[in-house]
Design a protein around this motif. Structure first.
Motif, short mmCIF file in Angstrom:
data_model
loop_
_atom_site.label_atom_id
_atom_site.label_comp_id
_atom_site.label_asym_id
_atom_site.label_seq_id
_atom_site.Cartn_x
_atom_site.Cartn_y
_atom_site.Cartn_z
N CYS A 57 0.85 -1.20 0.00
CA CYS A 57 0.00 0.00 0.00
C CYS A 57 0.88 1.24 0.00
O CYS A 57 1.71 1.45 0.88
CB CYS A 57 -0.93 0.00 1.21
N TYR A 59 0.26 4.26 0.57
CA TYR A 59 0.03 5.36 1.52
C TYR A 59 1.09 5.43 2.61
O TYR A 59 1.31 6.50 3.19
CB TYR A 59 -1.37 5.26 2.11
N GLY A 60 1.71 4.33 2.91
CA GLY A 60 2.88 4.36 3.79
C GLY A 60 2.63 4.85 5.20
O GLY A 60 3.51 5.51 5.78
N CYS A 61 1.46 4.54 5.75
CA CYS A 61 1.19 4.97 7.14
C CYS A 61 2.25 4.37 8.06
O CYS A 61 2.58 3.20 7.96
CB CYS A 61 -0.20 4.51 7.57
N CYS A 64 1.30 1.24 10.03
CA CYS A 64 0.57 0.23 9.27
C CYS A 64 0.80 -1.18 9.83
O CYS A 64 1.92 -1.63 9.97
CB CYS A 64 0.97 0.27 7.80
N ALA A 113 -6.21 -5.66 4.20
CA ALA A 113 -4.75 -5.64 4.38
C ALA A 113 -4.03 -4.60 3.53
O ALA A 113 -2.83 -4.39 3.69
CB ALA A 113 -4.15 -7.02 4.07
N THR A 114 -4.77 -3.98 2.61
CA THR A 114 -4.22 -2.86 1.84
C THR A 114 -5.39 -1.97 1.46
O THR A 114 -6.53 -2.40 1.51
CB THR A 114 -3.54 -3.32 0.52
N ASP A 115 -5.09 -0.75 1.07
CA ASP A 115 -6.19 0.14 0.74
C ASP A 115 -6.69 -0.15 -0.68
O ASP A 115 -5.91 -0.06 -1.64
CB ASP A 115 -5.75 1.61 0.86
S1 SF4 Z 1 -2.94 -0.52 4.37
FE1 SF4 Z 1 -4.01 1.09 5.50
S2 SF4 Z 1 -2.68 1.53 7.25
FE2 SF4 Z 1 -1.44 0.39 5.73
S3 SF4 Z 1 -0.43 1.99 4.51
FE3 SF4 Z 1 -2.32 1.45 3.48
S4 SF4 Z 1 -3.86 2.90 4.21
FE4 SF4 Z 1 -2.13 2.98 5.61
#
Ligand code: SF4
Length: 323
Positions: A57, A59-61, A64, A113-115
């Motif tokens: 994913c 977005y790299g939170c 995560c 498990a991923t966006d």
């Molecule tokens: S899966 Fe969710 S928490 Fe993990 S990086 Fe993507 S958006 Fe963020």
């Protein structure tokens, strides 16, 4: 080549995937996929099936929880989760065959498990194809979770699905503070854009809730922060609000602790001590948080999320008192 010979299962499939394109930070690859529907047996997961059109994913939170999933692809660097994105190879006929195993009243989770609406979706449209294929099912529950405002692109389709199934979209917003979100969720859409998507979905007639999870102790757990999210959600037309405390598995700690050391060094020791005995916080902190969120919900006038109402108790564990 030597490495390919030694890899097995999904790691081998990932190694054989084709490089489709790359941006400065991210590579997109294909992932040959035998199954799109994953059967969930864990008591911790409130789904019978999960669907994740992508692996990794973008977005790299920093917190995560899903980074460990790249370890199955033999990608040990935790950052590879956000830099190597695998788009599963879509096969509409095979997916229809798989759907025959889904029984009425089963619960399907999309984006566990991923966006499912991360930037790759603009390019590959896999989530869209999944939703279109799900038009053939009825009587099931479909729960989709995302941080992306791209979800409102599919508002009409989601609305159509909700006529024959229980369908709920949950948009994650951990803070309304743009600067803080930019640090903790560096490549995700701004919080106000996510709330705008909530408003668009609600206006289209889609059941949409907001979740402020994971709540980060000392960073996003203030009453002010959580109430500002709940109020923005309510004003946008969300009909549910929830928030759960952060959990940090070892693979997530390997990213989150260095992130704290760099950005919030004053909190690092307390986090390390609190998560030394396991991934979940137990004891008074989650209880206090539950009470706080309940109070906020009552003040704002927004109900609890279905999933939390049905949540199973967490397994017993050490009492951690630090936060
Ligand atoms: S899966 Fe969710 S928490 Fe993990 S990086 Fe993507 S958006 Fe963020």
């Amino acid at each position: 080549m030597q490495q390919l010979v030694q890899l097995i299962g999904i790691a081998r499939l990932a190694a054989e995937g084709t490089l489709l394109s790359e941006k400065r930070r991210v590579e997109y690859r294909t992932l040959p996929t035998r199954k799109w529907l994953n059967r969930c047996h864990s008591r911790r997961v409130p789904f019978d099936w999960s669907i994740n059109p992508y692996r990794g994913c973008e977005y790299g939170c920093k917190y995560c929880y899903a980074r460990f999933t790249h370890e199955f692809l033999e990608r040990r660097d935790p950052e590879s989760f956000e830099r190597e994105i695998y788009a599963k190879e879509w096969d509409a006929l095979a997916f229809q065959q798989e759907l025959k195993a889904v029984k009425p009243e089963h619960v399907i989770g999309i984006g566990t498990a991923t966006d499912p609406y991360q930037p790759a979706e603009r390019k590959f449209l896999l989530t869209r194809q999944v939703l279109e294929a799900l038009r053939n099912v009825q009587g099931v529950s479909i729960f989709l979770t995302t941080k992306s405002n791209l979800v409102s692109r599919d508002a009409a389709l989601l609305c159509t699905l909700s006529r024959r199934n229980e369908l709920r979209v949950t948009v994650t917003v951990t803070t309304m503070n743009r600067e803080l979100a930019r640090v903790t969720e560096p490549f995700a859409p701004r919080p106000d854009l996510r709330i705008k998507a909530v408003a668009e979905l609600a206006a289209a007639g889609v059941s949409v809730g907001v979740i402020a999870s994971p709540v980060l102790p000392l960073l996003t757990d203030s009453e002010e922060n959580l109430e500002s999210i709940a109020r923005a959600a309510k004003d946008a037309g969300a009909d549910q609000f929830g928030a759960n405390a952060l959990f940090l598995q070892p693979s997530a700690q390997r990213v989150f602790f260095p992130f704290l050391a760099e950005n919030f060094p004053q909190y690092l020791k307390r986090y390390q001590a609190s998560f030394a005995a396991g991934a979940y916080l137990r004891g008074p902190y989650p209880e206090r948080l539950r009470t706080l969120v309940n109070d906020i919900r009552q003040r704002v006038g927004i109900p609890l999320r279905d999933m939390e109402r049905n949540a199973l108790p967490k397994p017993p564990g050490a009492q951690l008192l630090l936060f």
